[in-house]
Write an enzyme that holds these catalytic residues in place. Structure first.
Site, PDB file in Angstrom:
ATOM      1  N   ASP A  48       0.848  -1.189   0.000  1.00 46.78           N
ATOM      2  CA  ASP A  48       0.000   0.000   0.000  1.00 46.78           C
ATOM      3  C   ASP A  48       0.883   1.238   0.000  1.00 46.78           C
ATOM      4  OD1 ASP A  48      -3.274   0.241   0.794  1.00 46.78           O
ATOM      5  OD2 ASP A  48      -2.066   2.061   0.936  1.00 46.78           O
ATOM      6  N   LYS A 226     -18.901  -7.507 -14.484  1.00 47.45           N
ATOM      7  CA  LYS A 226     -18.913  -6.835 -13.177  1.00 47.45           C
ATOM      8  C   LYS A 226     -19.727  -5.544 -13.240  1.00 47.45           C
ATOM      9  CE  LYS A 226     -17.874  -5.342  -9.197  1.00 47.45           C
ATOM     10  NZ  LYS A 226     -18.595  -5.828  -8.031  1.00 47.45           N
ATOM     11  N   CYS A 280     -19.027   1.767  -5.629  1.00 47.13           N
ATOM     12  CA  CYS A 280     -19.369   0.835  -6.717  1.00 47.13           C
ATOM     13  C   CYS A 280     -20.502   1.342  -7.587  1.00 47.13           C
ATOM     14  CB  CYS A 280     -19.769  -0.520  -6.127  1.00 47.13           C
ATOM     15  SG  CYS A 280     -18.542  -1.233  -5.119  1.00 47.13           S
TER      16      CYS A 280
HETATM   17  N1  LIG Z   1     -15.687  -1.352  -1.594  1.00 49.84           N
HETATM   18  C1  LIG Z   1     -16.493  -2.197  -2.223  1.00 49.84           C
HETATM   19  O1  LIG Z   1     -17.616  -2.539  -1.790  1.00 49.84           O
HETATM   20  C2  LIG Z   1     -16.043  -2.787  -3.529  1.00 49.84           C
HETATM   21  C3  LIG Z   1     -16.704  -3.914  -3.976  1.00 49.84           C
HETATM   22  C4  LIG Z   1     -16.275  -4.488  -5.163  1.00 49.84           C
HETATM   23  C5  LIG Z   1     -15.244  -3.942  -5.887  1.00 49.84           C
HETATM   24  N2  LIG Z   1     -14.631  -2.825  -5.435  1.00 49.84           N
HETATM   25  C6  LIG Z   1     -13.523  -2.305  -6.244  1.00 49.84           C
HETATM   26  O2  LIG Z   1     -12.307  -2.343  -5.494  1.00 49.84           O
HETATM   27  C7  LIG Z   1     -11.606  -1.117  -5.631  1.00 49.84           C
HETATM   28  C8  LIG Z   1     -10.962  -0.767  -4.306  1.00 49.84           C
HETATM   29  O3  LIG Z   1     -12.018  -0.497  -3.438  1.00 49.84           O
HETATM   30  P1  LIG Z   1     -11.767  -0.388  -1.881  1.00 49.84           P
HETATM   31  O4  LIG Z   1     -13.095  -0.151  -1.259  1.00 49.84           O
HETATM   32  O5  LIG Z   1     -10.916  -1.519  -1.417  1.00 49.84           O
HETATM   33  O6  LIG Z   1     -10.870   0.947  -1.783  1.00 49.84           O
HETATM   34  P2  LIG Z   1     -10.141   1.477  -0.467  1.00 49.84           P
HETATM   35  O7  LIG Z   1     -10.018   2.948  -0.645  1.00 49.84           O
HETATM   36  O8  LIG Z   1     -10.781   0.919   0.756  1.00 49.84           O
HETATM   37  O9  LIG Z   1      -8.679   0.819  -0.551  1.00 49.84           O
HETATM   38  C9  LIG Z   1      -7.816   1.150  -1.577  1.00 49.84           C
HETATM   39  C10 LIG Z   1      -6.396   1.073  -1.021  1.00 49.84           C
HETATM   40  O10 LIG Z   1      -5.478   1.191  -2.100  1.00 49.84           O
HETATM   41  C11 LIG Z   1      -4.406   1.999  -1.691  1.00 49.84           C
HETATM   42  N3  LIG Z   1      -3.709   2.498  -2.871  1.00 49.84           N
HETATM   43  C12 LIG Z   1      -4.053   3.533  -3.656  1.00 49.84           C
HETATM   44  N4  LIG Z   1      -3.154   3.645  -4.666  1.00 49.84           N
HETATM   45  C13 LIG Z   1      -2.259   2.627  -4.514  1.00 49.84           C
HETATM   46  C14 LIG Z   1      -1.113   2.191  -5.232  1.00 49.84           C
HETATM   47  N5  LIG Z   1      -0.706   2.839  -6.341  1.00 49.84           N
HETATM   48  N6  LIG Z   1      -0.421   1.113  -4.801  1.00 49.84           N
HETATM   49  C15 LIG Z   1      -0.828   0.453  -3.686  1.00 49.84           C
HETATM   50  N7  LIG Z   1      -1.907   0.822  -2.955  1.00 49.84           N
HETATM   51  C16 LIG Z   1      -2.605   1.896  -3.370  1.00 49.84           C
HETATM   52  C17 LIG Z   1      -5.040   3.053  -0.814  1.00 49.84           C
HETATM   53  O11 LIG Z   1      -4.079   3.632   0.023  1.00 49.84           O
HETATM   54  C18 LIG Z   1      -6.088   2.224  -0.059  1.00 49.84           C
HETATM   55  O12 LIG Z   1      -5.546   1.718   1.129  1.00 49.84           O
HETATM   56  C19 LIG Z   1     -12.663  -0.095  -6.042  1.00 49.84           C
HETATM   57  O13 LIG Z   1     -12.168   0.825  -6.962  1.00 49.84           O
HETATM   58  C20 LIG Z   1     -13.732  -0.905  -6.675  1.00 49.84           C
HETATM   59  O14 LIG Z   1     -13.529  -0.860  -8.074  1.00 49.84           O
HETATM   60  C21 LIG Z   1     -14.989  -2.221  -4.263  1.00 49.84           C
HETATM   61  C1  LIG Z   2     -19.023  -6.533  -5.496  1.00 44.05           C
HETATM   62  C2  LIG Z   2     -19.889  -5.400  -5.501  1.00 44.05           C
HETATM   63  O1  LIG Z   2     -19.707  -4.442  -6.202  1.00 44.05           O
HETATM   64  N1  LIG Z   2     -20.925  -5.496  -4.644  1.00 44.05           N
HETATM   65  C3  LIG Z   2     -21.825  -4.432  -4.614  1.00 44.05           C
HETATM   66  C4  LIG Z   2     -22.055  -4.052  -3.202  1.00 44.05           C
HETATM   67  O2  LIG Z   2     -22.638  -2.821  -3.371  1.00 44.05           O
HETATM   68  P1  LIG Z   2     -22.600  -1.741  -2.236  1.00 44.05           P
HETATM   69  O3  LIG Z   2     -21.730  -2.168  -1.117  1.00 44.05           O
HETATM   70  O4  LIG Z   2     -22.289  -0.478  -2.917  1.00 44.05           O
HETATM   71  O5  LIG Z   2     -24.049  -1.808  -1.630  1.00 44.05           O
HETATM   72  P2  LIG Z   2     -25.473  -1.718  -2.329  1.00 44.05           P
HETATM   73  O6  LIG Z   2     -26.347  -2.592  -1.502  1.00 44.05           O
HETATM   74  O7  LIG Z   2     -25.409  -1.977  -3.778  1.00 44.05           O
HETATM   75  O8  LIG Z   2     -25.890  -0.158  -2.062  1.00 44.05           O
HETATM   76  C5  LIG Z   2     -25.351   0.864  -2.842  1.00 44.05           C
HETATM   77  C6  LIG Z   2     -26.191   2.107  -2.551  1.00 44.05           C
HETATM   78  O9  LIG Z   2     -27.516   1.920  -3.079  1.00 44.05           O
HETATM   79  C7  LIG Z   2     -28.493   2.090  -2.057  1.00 44.05           C
HETATM   80  N2  LIG Z   2     -29.553   1.112  -2.306  1.00 44.05           N
HETATM   81  C8  LIG Z   2     -29.240  -0.214  -2.388  1.00 44.05           C
HETATM   82  C9  LIG Z   2     -30.222  -1.130  -2.657  1.00 44.05           C
HETATM   83  C10 LIG Z   2     -31.557  -0.691  -2.839  1.00 44.05           C
HETATM   84  O10 LIG Z   2     -32.493  -1.483  -3.066  1.00 44.05           O
HETATM   85  N3  LIG Z   2     -31.831   0.661  -2.753  1.00 44.05           N
HETATM   86  C11 LIG Z   2     -30.851   1.571  -2.493  1.00 44.05           C
HETATM   87  O11 LIG Z   2     -31.123   2.781  -2.417  1.00 44.05           O
HETATM   88  C12 LIG Z   2     -27.755   1.851  -0.752  1.00 44.05           C
HETATM   89  O12 LIG Z   2     -28.355   2.578   0.298  1.00 44.05           O
HETATM   90  C13 LIG Z   2     -26.361   2.397  -1.069  1.00 44.05           C
HETATM   91  O13 LIG Z   2     -26.313   3.789  -0.882  1.00 44.05           O
HETATM   92  O14 LIG Z   2     -22.907  -4.964  -2.516  1.00 44.05           O
HETATM   93  C14 LIG Z   2     -24.168  -5.192  -3.156  1.00 44.05           C
HETATM   94  C15 LIG Z   2     -25.001  -6.107  -2.318  1.00 44.05           C
HETATM   95  O15 LIG Z   2     -25.268  -5.424  -1.104  1.00 44.05           O
HETATM   96  C16 LIG Z   2     -23.896  -5.799  -4.523  1.00 44.05           C
HETATM   97  O16 LIG Z   2     -25.124  -6.040  -5.169  1.00 44.05           O
HETATM   98  C17 LIG Z   2     -23.101  -4.807  -5.314  1.00 44.05           C
HETATM   99  O17 LIG Z   2     -22.798  -5.379  -6.596  1.00 44.05           O
END
Ligand SMILES: NC(=O)c1ccc[n+]([C@@H]2O[C@H](COP(=O)([O-])OP(=O)(O)OC[C@H]3O[C@@H](n4cnc5c(N)ncnc54)[C@H](O)[C@@H]3O)[C@@H](O)[C@H]2O)c1
Ligand SMILES: CC(=O)N[C@@H]1[C@@H](OP(=O)(O)OP(=O)(O)OC[C@H]2O[C@@H](n3ccc(=O)[nH]c3=O)[C@H](O)[C@@H]2O)O[C@H](CO)[C@@H](O)[C@@H]1O
Length: 452
Positions: A48, A226, A280
């Site tokens: 990180d 995705k 997301c």
């Molecule tokens: N958070 C979710 O629910 C979720 C779900 C599915 C996919 N994703 C994807 O995962 C990605 C990351 O999401 P997150 O929630 O983990 O983000 P986050 O901000 O929680 O974590 C990202 C980390 O990456 C680090 N970072 C930034 N630039 C870097 C670099 N050049 N080298 C190494 N580390 C670096 C940051 O310091 C931070 O600690 C998102 O862009 C999204 O596309 C997120």
């Molecule tokens: C891997 C990944 O990418 N996973 C995602 C992750 O998404 P996420 O963590 O961003 O959470 P979400 O639940 O999608 O909510 C997003 C925003 O939408 C609002 N919302 C939600 C439902 C609804 O009926 N009405 C709303 O208004 C809610 O308040 C919030 O602000 O988990 C979901 C499963 O939980 C997955 O499906 C989704 O792919």
């Protein structure tokens, strides 16, 4: 060389701790992903750019609140199975598999690949013949075969698929159940830049995801899949928001309609709300629209849905205005319940609450306090001069109008009818979660006004 090993040999090496993997981006996705690999046997190096995150991890302390993460992290750090560094090039040199989970978000409304570029340069600095690179962050279609492959090939002189392997596999986690989502809940979607990349990445992921692997025809199909998941959600949330408004104005409760409609398997009406936050769902549609526009294609449904959801905080602010008029209050004290973007999380990224505060200010309201049980401080609210508190009683006794912005479980337990029996209170239920609301001046996002 990973590509010369059979699936069985790859799996056996992984389970015997003879495969080393590095993880670039130790956040809410990267840490669970790294721990899932460690749990399957990999020796892991997390990378990180933030020193404090690296230090916490090396001390066996989880920087994120996620079930199972603290236990798994302390165990694997103690066993020497997991360690962290800010030195990405060395981590790449010392590992055969490199997994990228850095944030790919938006900058001025356009995809921001800057973090991915930095991670790719670090990986290239240590990339060896036969290594496997896997991108897990959600990205615009074509990012792996274009942006990422180009950096890795230009910086090393090697060719993807021939000299090193390159795959895309989206993280499908939801915060609050990240480890279970990776290990138990869903099949892992995998696409390769070529058949060797697909085979090796799939064999390794089969050791991690109990539901197995869905092999895609190529890496762009995996990228697109995705985004399709996320856009499906954004469009359905917009539909719920639109129908909820009509229900409210017809004197109907959308929750009742939704539950009834969803009692047959072909209806999946989502929930209306204050808006759509998180890193997301609000972002994925923009990735697809951007790509479509570059091809002269207009995703009008996706675009309309995004606008409907973006407009929700403004619509909720007008409900507050209407309640204030009914209560004949020109400058009410407004208590907003919930800063996190989704219930029972401590993550406020792109939370609709920020937009709600701005919309209320635009209407001339200044006396605003935000409550959240999980978030103790917030720079954005500080800059706006809006107090953030974790003292629920303080807000419930101070506010003339209470707005539920986030569906934290805590708020569902409040007996608002008792509160409204003591004094006149307005209640704008942005998530339609309040049951006992008799006596309040009440309106829900999908529920009609009631004053008794
Ligand atoms: N958070 C979710 O629910 C979720 C779900 C599915 C996919 N994703 C994807 O995962 C990605 C990351 O999401 P997150 O929630 O983990 O983000 P986050 O901000 O929680 O974590 C990202 C980390 O990456 C680090 N970072 C930034 N630039 C870097 C670099 N050049 N080298 C190494 N580390 C670096 C940051 O310091 C931070 O600690 C998102 O862009 C999204 O596309 C997120
Ligand atoms: C891997 C990944 O990418 N996973 C995602 C992750 O998404 P996420 O963590 O961003 O959470 P979400 O639940 O999608 O909510 C997003 C925003 O939408 C609002 N919302 C939600 C439902 C609804 O009926 N009405 C709303 O208004 C809610 O308040 C919030 O602000 O988990 C979901 C499963 O939980 C997955 O499906 C989704 O792919």
């Amino acid at each position: 060389m990973l590509a010369e090993l059979s699936d069985e040999e790859l799996k056996s090496l992984l389970s015997r701790g003879e495969i080393r993997a590095s993880f670039f981006g130790l956040g809410r996705v990267g840490i669970p992903s790294m721990l899932a690999w460690a749990n399957a046997g990999a020796r892991c190096i997390g990378v990180d750019v933030k020193k404090d995150i690296v230090m916490k991890i090396n001390n066996g302390e989880s920087p994120i609140n996620e079930p199972l993460v603290q236990d798994w992290l302390s165990k694997f750090v103690r066993d020497g199975r997991v360690r962290a560094t800010t030195d990405g090039a060395s981590a790449s040199r010392e590992t055969e598999v490199k997994v990228i989970t850095v944030p790919v978000t938006l900058l001025n409304g356009k995809p921001d690949l800057s973090a991915l570029e930095k991670a790719a340069l670090s990986i290239a600095a240590g990339l060896k013949r036969g290594d496997l690179v896997i991108l897990e962050s959600s990205v615009p279609p074509g990012t792996t075969r274009g942006f990422l492959k180009r950096i890795l090939e230009e910086k090393t002189g090697m060719k993807a698929e021939d000299d090193f392997l390159l795959a895309y596999s989206p993280e499908r986690i939801a915060e609050g159940r990240a480890i279970k989502d990776i290990v138990e809940n869903y099949p892992k979607i995998v696409g390769g830049i070529g058949p060797k990349s697909l085979r090796v990445a799939s064999a390794l992921y089969e050791m991690i995801a109990k539901k197995g692997v869905k092999r895609m025809s190529n890496e762009m199909a995996a990228e697109f899949e995705k985004l399709a998941e996320g856009v499906y959600r954004d469009v359905n949330i917009a539909l719920a928001n639109e129908l909820a408004e009509l229900c409210r104005e017809l004197g109907l409760d959308f929750e009742e309609i939704r539950e009834a409609a969803n009692s047959q398997p072909y209806s999946h009406l989502h929930k209306p709300g204050t808006g759509v936050g998180g890193l997301c769902i609000p972002i994925y549609p923009v990735f697809l629209m951007e790509k479509a526009n570059s091809l002269g294609i207009k995703l009008s449904l996706v675009e309309t849905a995004r606008k409907i959801n973006r407009d929700m905080p403004g619509k909720i602010s007008f409900l507050v205005k209407k309640v204030a008029e009914i209560m004949e209050l020109s400058y009410p004290n407004i208590g907003i319940l919930g800063l996190a973007f989704r219930g029972d999380l401590d993550d406020s990224r792109l939370s609709p609450t920020y937009d709600l505060v701005l919309e209320l200010m635009r209407l001339g309201y200044r006396s605003i306090i935000v409550h959240d049980p999980f978030i103790k401080e917030d720079e954005v609210l500080k800059e706006l001069g809006v107090k953030l508190t974790s003292n629920l009683e303080e807000v419930l006794t101070w506010a003339d109008i209470i707005v539920i912005s986030t569906d934290h479980s805590l708020y569902k337990e409040i007996d608002f009818s008792k509160l409204c029996a003591r004094r006149r209170v307005g209640l704008v239920d942005g998530r339609d979660v309040v049951e006992n609301r008799a006596g309040c001046v009440y309106v829900g996002v999908g529920r009609p006004f009631s004053y008794k």
